[in-house]
Enzyme design. Structure first.
Site, PDB file in Angstrom:
ATOM      1  N   ASN A   9       1.676   6.987  12.595  1.00  0.00           N
ATOM      2  CA  ASN A   9       1.321   8.174  13.375  1.00  0.00           C
ATOM      3  C   ASN A   9       1.064   7.743  14.821  1.00  0.00           C
ATOM      4  O   ASN A   9       0.026   7.164  15.111  1.00  0.00           O
ATOM      5  CB  ASN A   9       0.067   8.813  12.750  1.00  0.00           C
ATOM      6  CG  ASN A   9      -0.452   9.983  13.565  1.00  0.00           C
ATOM      7  OD1 ASN A   9       0.208  10.453  14.499  1.00  0.00           O
ATOM      8  ND2 ASN A   9      -1.640  10.466  13.212  1.00  0.00           N
ATOM      9  N   LYS A  11       0.505   9.574  17.318  1.00  0.00           N
ATOM     10  CA  LYS A  11      -0.390  10.498  18.027  1.00  0.00           C
ATOM     11  C   LYS A  11       0.227  10.857  19.399  1.00  0.00           C
ATOM     12  O   LYS A  11       1.449  10.934  19.506  1.00  0.00           O
ATOM     13  CB  LYS A  11      -1.790   9.894  18.141  1.00  0.00           C
ATOM     14  CG  LYS A  11      -2.310   9.460  16.759  1.00  0.00           C
ATOM     15  CD  LYS A  11      -3.760   9.100  16.708  1.00  0.00           C
ATOM     16  CE  LYS A  11      -4.134   8.721  15.274  1.00  0.00           C
ATOM     17  NZ  LYS A  11      -5.544   8.417  15.127  1.00  0.00           N
ATOM     18  N   HIS A  95      -4.804  16.848  10.192  1.00  0.00           N
ATOM     19  CA  HIS A  95      -5.388  15.595  10.686  1.00  0.00           C
ATOM     20  C   HIS A  95      -6.768  15.882  11.290  1.00  0.00           C
ATOM     21  O   HIS A  95      -6.974  16.931  11.908  1.00  0.00           O
ATOM     22  CB  HIS A  95      -4.467  14.972  11.742  1.00  0.00           C
ATOM     23  CG  HIS A  95      -4.845  13.559  12.057  1.00  0.00           C
ATOM     24  ND1 HIS A  95      -5.887  13.250  12.891  1.00  0.00           N
ATOM     25  CD2 HIS A  95      -4.343  12.377  11.616  1.00  0.00           C
ATOM     26  CE1 HIS A  95      -6.006  11.924  12.957  1.00  0.00           C
ATOM     27  NE2 HIS A  95      -5.077  11.369  12.195  1.00  0.00           N
ATOM     28  N   GLU A  97      -8.171  14.866  13.863  1.00  0.00           N
ATOM     29  CA  GLU A  97      -8.177  15.129  15.308  1.00  0.00           C
ATOM     30  C   GLU A  97      -7.809  16.579  15.590  1.00  0.00           C
ATOM     31  O   GLU A  97      -8.294  17.181  16.547  1.00  0.00           O
ATOM     32  CB  GLU A  97      -7.223  14.147  16.019  1.00  0.00           C
ATOM     33  CG  GLU A  97      -7.832  12.751  16.072  1.00  0.00           C
ATOM     34  CD  GLU A  97      -6.835  11.609  16.039  1.00  0.00           C
ATOM     35  OE1 GLU A  97      -5.642  11.841  16.270  1.00  0.00           O
ATOM     36  OE2 GLU A  97      -7.275  10.469  15.778  1.00  0.00           O
ATOM     37  N   GLU A 167      -8.500   9.930   5.155  1.00  0.00           N
ATOM     38  CA  GLU A 167      -8.822   9.279   6.419  1.00  0.00           C
ATOM     39  C   GLU A 167     -10.274   9.573   6.779  1.00  0.00           C
ATOM     40  O   GLU A 167     -10.562  10.619   7.377  1.00  0.00           O
ATOM     41  CB  GLU A 167      -7.908   9.805   7.534  1.00  0.00           C
ATOM     42  CG  GLU A 167      -6.437   9.601   7.272  1.00  0.00           C
ATOM     43  CD  GLU A 167      -5.630   9.577   8.576  1.00  0.00           C
ATOM     44  OE1 GLU A 167      -4.846   8.646   8.728  1.00  0.00           O
ATOM     45  OE2 GLU A 167      -5.806  10.472   9.414  1.00  0.00           O
ATOM     46  N   GLY A 173      -9.604   4.891  14.512  1.00  0.00           N
ATOM     47  CA  GLY A 173      -9.614   4.381  15.879  1.00  0.00           C
ATOM     48  C   GLY A 173     -10.896   3.657  16.250  1.00  0.00           C
ATOM     49  O   GLY A 173     -11.139   3.381  17.426  1.00  0.00           O
ATOM     50  N   SER A 213      -8.094   2.643  10.926  1.00  0.00           N
ATOM     51  CA  SER A 213      -8.184   1.236  11.344  1.00  0.00           C
ATOM     52  C   SER A 213      -7.438   0.267  10.418  1.00  0.00           C
ATOM     53  O   SER A 213      -7.880  -0.860  10.217  1.00  0.00           O
ATOM     54  CB  SER A 213      -9.649   0.816  11.503  1.00  0.00           C
ATOM     55  OG  SER A 213     -10.259   1.566  12.535  1.00  0.00           O
TER      56      SER A 213
HETATM   57  P1  13P Z   1      -6.088   4.392  13.448  1.00  0.00           P
HETATM   58  O1  13P Z   1      -5.183   3.562  12.584  1.00  0.00           O
HETATM   59  O2  13P Z   1      -5.841   4.218  14.905  1.00  0.00           O
HETATM   60  O3  13P Z   1      -7.522   4.220  13.069  1.00  0.00           O
HETATM   61  O4  13P Z   1      -5.712   5.932  13.143  1.00  0.00           O
HETATM   62  C1  13P Z   1      -5.607   6.371  11.846  1.00  0.00           C
HETATM   63  C2  13P Z   1      -5.038   7.731  11.836  1.00  0.00           C
HETATM   64  O5  13P Z   1      -5.631   8.663  12.316  1.00  0.00           O
HETATM   65  C3  13P Z   1      -3.696   7.911  11.250  1.00  0.00           C
HETATM   66  O6  13P Z   1      -3.360   9.249  11.122  1.00  0.00           O
END
Ligand code: 13P
Length: 251
Positions: A9, A11, A95, A97, A167, A173, A213
């Site tokens: 992903n 983003k 997601h 976010e 997640e 992150g 992560s």
């Molecule tokens: P990270 O791997 O940067 O922690 O993000 C995970 C994520 O949100 C995947 O959709």
């Protein structure tokens, strides 16, 4: 047996040119991968360019979001039909976010899942608790409610096509990864909910990815857990070498 599935992903990262370079490298390294399923989720602006590069490979294309309507006056939105047209097979829905910054709700995710499935797109449905919720001992309650509301009204045929991504918000992150034990516990809990609602037969074959992560250094231990069927990778997927190492965790 469940085939592990790894998603990258990206983003809101990578310009068209950068996407093309990255995916060319990815294709060289993983273009004929068979042991696991690999999908890449670039920003909308790069979908078509990426599709042109990976169309003769085994790497799948996905989008990071969509709206549920087919077309019309919905400024700023992208429909499932448009994703199909751009070559997508997958779409990430719900997601954290999007829930956190754009007000997405379980009910909206539910509509999106149904729209995606009706066109044959594979939804990657994200669930996960915040740190506050985990510290309050409410992680399972929160995830259970998300799973049930997001998947409400789906029949057996629909449910078996989904990929779930667990997640934990506090691990995204942050470099703070759930321990393999914590992740396994929640994955097994989620599978239990699915089995209770849709039966063991179908749900024992459903794939549940871990996200948060994930790095080349921690993927091996995660993949040893019986209910972890791959990963949804954010930051580490931007660096193709790292993503390739994650996908080739067994080597
Ligand atoms: P990270 O791997 O940067 O922690 O993000 C995970 C994520 O949100 C995947 O959709």
């Amino acid at each position: 047996m469940r085939k592990p599935v790894f998603g990258g992903n990206w983003k809101m990262n990578k310009m068209v040119k950068e996407s093309i370079e990255a995916v060319k490298q990815l294709k060289e390294e993983l273009g004929d991968v068979e042991r696991v399923e690999v999908a890449i989720f670039p920003p909308f602006t790069s979908l078509w360019a990426v599709k042109k590069i990976i169309e003769d490979s085994r790497i799948g294309l996905g989008a990071q979001n969509m709206y549920w309507e087919e077309k019309g006056a919905y400024t700023g939105e992208v429909s499932p039909h448009m994703l199909l047209d751009a070559g997508c097979k997958y779409v990430i829905l719900g997601h954290s976010e999007r829930r956190q910054y754009f007000g997405e709700t379980d009910a909206g995710v539910n509509r999106k899942i149904k729209a995606a499935l009706s066109l044959g797109l594979t939804p990657v449905v994200c669930v996960g608790e915040s740190l506050k919720e985990r510290e309050a001992g409410r992680a399972e309650e929160v995830v259970e409610s998300q799973v049930k509301k997001c998947l409400e009204g789906l029949d057996l045929q629909q449910i078996k096509k989904l990929i779930i991504a667990y997640e934990p918000v506090w691990a995204i992150g942050t470099g703070k990864i759930a321990t393999p034990h914590q992740a396994q516990e929640m994955h097994s809990f989620i599978r239990g909910i699915l089995e209770e609602l849709w039966g063991k037969k179908i749900c024992s074959s459903m794939r549940i990815q871990y996200g948060g992560s994930v790095k080349p250094e921690n993927i091996k231990e995660l993949m040893k857990q019986p209910d972890i069927d791959g990963a949804l990778v954010g930051g580490a997927s931007l660096i193709i070498n790292s993503f390739v190492k994650i996908v080739k965790y067994e080597e």
